[in-house]
Design a protein around this motif. Structure first.
Motif, PDB file in Angstrom:
ATOM      1  N   ARG A   1       0.825  -1.197   0.000  1.00  0.00           N
ATOM      2  CA  ARG A   1       0.000   0.000   0.000  1.00  0.00           C
ATOM      3  C   ARG A   1       0.865   1.255   0.000  1.00  0.00           C
ATOM      4  O   ARG A   1       0.583   2.214  -0.712  1.00  0.00           O
ATOM      5  CB  ARG A   1      -0.936   0.013   1.201  1.00  0.00           C
ATOM      6  CG  ARG A   1      -1.948   1.114   1.067  1.00  0.00           C
ATOM      7  CD  ARG A   1      -3.039   1.164   2.103  1.00  0.00           C
ATOM      8  NE  ARG A   1      -3.330  -0.016   2.837  1.00  0.00           N
ATOM      9  CZ  ARG A   1      -2.987  -0.203   4.120  1.00  0.00           C
ATOM     10  NH1 ARG A   1      -2.332   0.708   4.775  1.00  0.00           N
ATOM     11  NH2 ARG A   1      -3.323  -1.295   4.750  1.00  0.00           N
ATOM     12  N   VAL A   2       1.963   1.239   0.759  1.00  0.00           N
ATOM     13  CA  VAL A   2       2.876   2.382   0.778  1.00  0.00           C
ATOM     14  C   VAL A   2       3.542   2.552  -0.580  1.00  0.00           C
ATOM     15  O   VAL A   2       3.656   3.666  -1.099  1.00  0.00           O
ATOM     16  CB  VAL A   2       3.923   2.208   1.905  1.00  0.00           C
ATOM     17  CG1 VAL A   2       5.037   3.221   1.783  1.00  0.00           C
ATOM     18  CG2 VAL A   2       3.261   2.314   3.259  1.00  0.00           C
ATOM     19  N   ARG A   3       3.986   1.444  -1.187  1.00  0.00           N
ATOM     20  CA  ARG A   3       4.634   1.517  -2.501  1.00  0.00           C
ATOM     21  C   ARG A   3       3.683   2.047  -3.563  1.00  0.00           C
ATOM     22  O   ARG A   3       4.068   2.830  -4.429  1.00  0.00           O
ATOM     23  CB  ARG A   3       5.149   0.135  -2.908  1.00  0.00           C
ATOM     24  CG  ARG A   3       6.372  -0.291  -2.131  1.00  0.00           C
ATOM     25  CD  ARG A   3       6.889  -1.625  -2.568  1.00  0.00           C
ATOM     26  NE  ARG A   3       7.330  -1.554  -3.949  1.00  0.00           N
ATOM     27  CZ  ARG A   3       7.308  -2.583  -4.775  1.00  0.00           C
ATOM     28  NH1 ARG A   3       6.883  -3.752  -4.374  1.00  0.00           N
ATOM     29  NH2 ARG A   3       7.732  -2.459  -6.010  1.00  0.00           N
ATOM     30  N   GLN A   4       2.418   1.635  -3.506  1.00  0.00           N
ATOM     31  CA  GLN A   4       1.437   2.121  -4.474  1.00  0.00           C
ATOM     32  C   GLN A   4       1.167   3.607  -4.286  1.00  0.00           C
ATOM     33  O   GLN A   4       0.994   4.339  -5.259  1.00  0.00           O
ATOM     34  CB  GLN A   4       0.143   1.331  -4.355  1.00  0.00           C
ATOM     35  CG  GLN A   4       0.255  -0.075  -4.878  1.00  0.00           C
ATOM     36  CD  GLN A   4      -0.971  -0.909  -4.596  1.00  0.00           C
ATOM     37  OE1 GLN A   4      -1.891  -0.468  -3.905  1.00  0.00           O
ATOM     38  NE2 GLN A   4      -0.991  -2.133  -5.113  1.00  0.00           N
ATOM     39  N   ALA A   5       1.146   4.070  -3.042  1.00  0.00           N
ATOM     40  CA  ALA A   5       0.936   5.499  -2.791  1.00  0.00           C
ATOM     41  C   ALA A   5       2.105   6.322  -3.324  1.00  0.00           C
ATOM     42  O   ALA A   5       1.905   7.386  -3.928  1.00  0.00           O
ATOM     43  CB  ALA A   5       0.751   5.749  -1.296  1.00  0.00           C
ATOM     44  N   VAL A   6       3.329   5.835  -3.140  1.00  0.00           N
ATOM     45  CA  VAL A   6       4.509   6.536  -3.651  1.00  0.00           C
ATOM     46  C   VAL A   6       4.496   6.554  -5.174  1.00  0.00           C
ATOM     47  O   VAL A   6       4.778   7.587  -5.800  1.00  0.00           O
ATOM     48  CB  VAL A   6       5.802   5.893  -3.108  1.00  0.00           C
ATOM     49  CG1 VAL A   6       7.023   6.398  -3.824  1.00  0.00           C
ATOM     50  CG2 VAL A   6       5.926   6.135  -1.615  1.00  0.00           C
ATOM     51  N   ALA A   7       4.143   5.433  -5.783  1.00  0.00           N
ATOM     52  CA  ALA A   7       4.080   5.367  -7.250  1.00  0.00           C
ATOM     53  C   ALA A   7       3.002   6.295  -7.796  1.00  0.00           C
ATOM     54  O   ALA A   7       3.202   6.963  -8.815  1.00  0.00           O
ATOM     55  CB  ALA A   7       3.825   3.930  -7.697  1.00  0.00           C
TER      56      ALA A   7
END
Length: 137
Positions: free
Chosen positions: A50-56
């Motif tokens: 979820r954090v990686r998707q938010a950063v992307a």
């Protein structure tokens, strides 16, 4: 899979003499609990994704704003090169901001450079100029 199971149970619940009971979130055995999926505990992997998707997603939004800014900056130059250079500066500024912390004289200096180089028309920051501003002052 759970939807198929719930559908099969819903069809079988209408038959007389057949009853199924499942455990709900509170630990009670009810027939209604068989029709709804139990909440799964969140794992570290799911949280990390979820954090990686938010950063992307944030990077895509910045890239989209920068593409319009770069196109207006010079319509005859390569927009892709401009955006790539801006994204490199964006990464450097983000790592610098993490190192400086939220409250320090240097973070205030970085914030003023970012605000000074914000293009109000496209709401994009010229990260290269902001980085030059920070390191030269």
């Amino acid at each position: 899979m759970q939807a198929i199971f719930a559908l099969a149970l819903a069809l079988n619940l209408s038959l007389p003499g057949v009853s199924y009971k499942c455990r709900d979130a509170q630990g009670n055995w009810t027939a209604q609990a068989c029709l709804s999926a139990a909440p799964l505990p969140e794992s570290d992997y799911v949280r990390q994704q979820r954090v990686r998707q938010a950063v992307a997603r944030q990077r895509r939004e910045v890239r989209d704003r920068l593409s319009m800014y770069c196109f207006r900056l010079d319509t005859k130059a390569s927009v892709y090169d401009c955006v790539d250079q801006q994204m490199l500066a964006y990464d450097i500024i983000n790592t610098l901001a993490k190192q400086l912390g939220p409250v320090s004289p240097n973070s205030a200096k970085l914030a003023s450079c970012m605000n000074r180089n914000l293009d109000p028309r496209s709401q994009a920051t010229d990260y290269r100029r902001a980085m030059e501003c920070y390191f030269t002052r």
